[in-house]
Write an enzyme that holds these catalytic residues in place. Sequence first.
Site, PDB file in Angstrom:
ATOM      1  N   ASP A 224       0.885  -1.174   0.000  1.00  0.00           N
ATOM      2  CA  ASP A 224       0.000   0.000   0.000  1.00  0.00           C
ATOM      3  C   ASP A 224       0.918   1.217   0.000  1.00  0.00           C
ATOM      4  OD1 ASP A 224      -2.200   1.809   0.328  1.00  0.00           O
ATOM      5  OD2 ASP A 224      -3.350   0.153   1.200  1.00  0.00           O
ATOM      6  N   HIS A 247       2.271   1.540  -3.133  1.00  0.00           N
ATOM      7  CA  HIS A 247       1.400   2.492  -3.827  1.00  0.00           C
ATOM      8  C   HIS A 247       2.025   3.890  -3.823  1.00  0.00           C
ATOM      9  CE1 HIS A 247      -2.442  -0.200  -3.233  1.00  0.00           C
ATOM     10  NE2 HIS A 247      -1.434  -0.844  -3.777  1.00  0.00           N
TER      11      HIS A 247
END
Length: 404
Positions: A224, A247
């Site tokens: 993430d 991410h």
Amino acid sequence: MVRTSYLGLFTYAAAALASELHPHAVRAAAATCTPTAGGSSNIDDTPAIVSAINACPSGTIVIPKGKTYYIGSQLQFTGCAGCTLQIDGTLQVTTNFTYWNGKGAIIMIKSIADATILSSTGGGVVDGAGQASWDYIVNNDTSYARPYLFQISGSTGVKMTNLTIRNAPSFHVVTNGNSKSIYYGNITLHSVSTSANVAHNTDGFDVGPASYVTLENLHVTNDDDCVVLKPGASYIAARDITCIGSHGLSVGSLGSGSGKNDTVTNSIFERAVMNGATKAAGIKIYPGGPSHGTGTVVNVTWKDVVCQSCDYAIQIQQCYGDTTSYCTEYPSTGHISGVLFQNFTGTTSGNYKNTIANVDCPGNGTCGVQISGLTAKSPSGGSTVLCANTPSNLGVTCTSGASG
Ligand SMILES: *[C@@H]1O[C@H](CO)[C@@H](O)[C@H](O)[C@H]1NC(C)=O
Ligand SMILES: *[C@@H]1O[C@H](CO)[C@@H](O)[C@H](O)[C@H]1NC(C)=O
Ligand SMILES: *[C@@H]1O[C@H](CO)[C@@H](O)[C@H](O)[C@H]1NC(C)=O
Ligand SMILES: *[C@@H]1O[C@H](CO)[C@@H](O)[C@H](O)[C@H]1NC(C)=O
Ligand SMILES: *[C@@H]1O[C@H](CO)[C@@H](O)[C@H](O)[C@H]1NC(C)=O
Ligand SMILES: *[C@@H]1O[C@H](CO)[C@@H](O)[C@H](O)[C@H]1NC(C)=O
Ligand SMILES: *[C@@H]1O[C@H](CO)[C@@H](O)[C@H](O)[C@H]1NC(C)=O
Ligand SMILES: *[C@@H]1O[C@H](CO)[C@@H](O)[C@H](O)[C@H]1NC(C)=O
């Protein structure tokens, strides 16, 4: 002088002669407390560590090299006033889902002034046993509320250095509650699932609301955001960071809640290598309308970023977390000003063919964004930047069609 506490929970040591002459002064300066490890995952070592913090509130609590301590209940720092938790061994979190469900955080540093967590050898590990949680929420209980590994809330002067942090059940290190003057350095963070269940929501460092937070020399492998500035983040500096599989270096998400005006200001990301990220750098803002609020981003810079097989070098989203049809009806009212993306080199993954950036600015707001030195290319040499609602001085040649 060395003595053992009457419950046998820790040993206390201080210079003998000095301690007899000036016991309190010496304890404050040089005391060392070593909790006694239970030696089994069935024995919760948190009470022993808490006792050691209370016995050495401004001294050093030592987790010796080669020893494993099991964290079976929330470890709070209450009582620490300038304490140092020296982790040269391992803190191993247990997988008692009944206990951890909804606990918020495993290691909670709340309302503390001055605390240090470090490894003197660089070999200390905090292991959140996340694999069991990533599997459990898929196989057993989708409503299981996974705890963060660390939360620093309402605190000042907290430092974390020289550690390995791995396998958080969800976010790894959260800094919020208007914490101030926080330092993270020399940290290796690693969470990769070994099963078919992905290590979802394993954010590396979540910052905000908080100010004057420095993050440097980080090596993060997760699934993430690598470092993310959340609502209320200001004066955050994140530098010399390698992120694998993440991410990216993010701002947001902003404006999720109706009526909210989520703000991120005065921050910088610099010198980062982004390997395999969905985006190297970017901003996530919700649409407007009755279901959401707005986002304000002022004076945030990303510079000297190397993209190694990242899907986008730069991505701005004005339709985060809602449907295209909702966003068409209620475009974002976000205000972006003084946002700079400078010197992005390297190669994208080719996931979006020739497109290397997707800049979808607020449709009913402002887009004070400038891009310079964007030399990253797709594997086939493409450099398409998709744009929507961007200004004429964006700094790159735009192709219409940005979305997201
Ligand atoms: C797990 O947590 C529950 C609830 O706190 C507690 O009653 C139980 O003893 C714990 N189990 C173990 C093995 O520690
Ligand atoms: C961090 O670890 C290194 C060894 O890798 C050691 O030389 C250094 O003193 C440690 N830093 C602190 C603050 O303990
Ligand atoms: C989760 O579900 C699997 C498959 O049904 C089962 O084998 C396992 O024991 C369960 N785990 C827990 C911790 O309840
Ligand atoms: C960071 O790590 C380097 C190399 O191991 C070491 O020299 C330095 O002292 C560390 N910094 C801190 C703040 O621990
Ligand atoms: C949102 O907050 C910022 C910073 O406080 C302020 O400048 C801006 O006017 C606010 N926007 C709205 C729509 O309230
Ligand atoms: C913009 O942010 C940077 C990075 O935190 C800071 O050094 C600078 O003072 C800010 N500029 C203004 C005008 O506040
Ligand atoms: C651009 O970034 C790269 C990689 O971080 C760095 O080596 C280079 O010096 C930077 N170029 C400029 C002009 O700052
Ligand atoms: C644009 O935003 C303003 C509030 O800032 C709102 O009154 C107006 O309805 C919005 N327009 C659209 C098309 O959503």
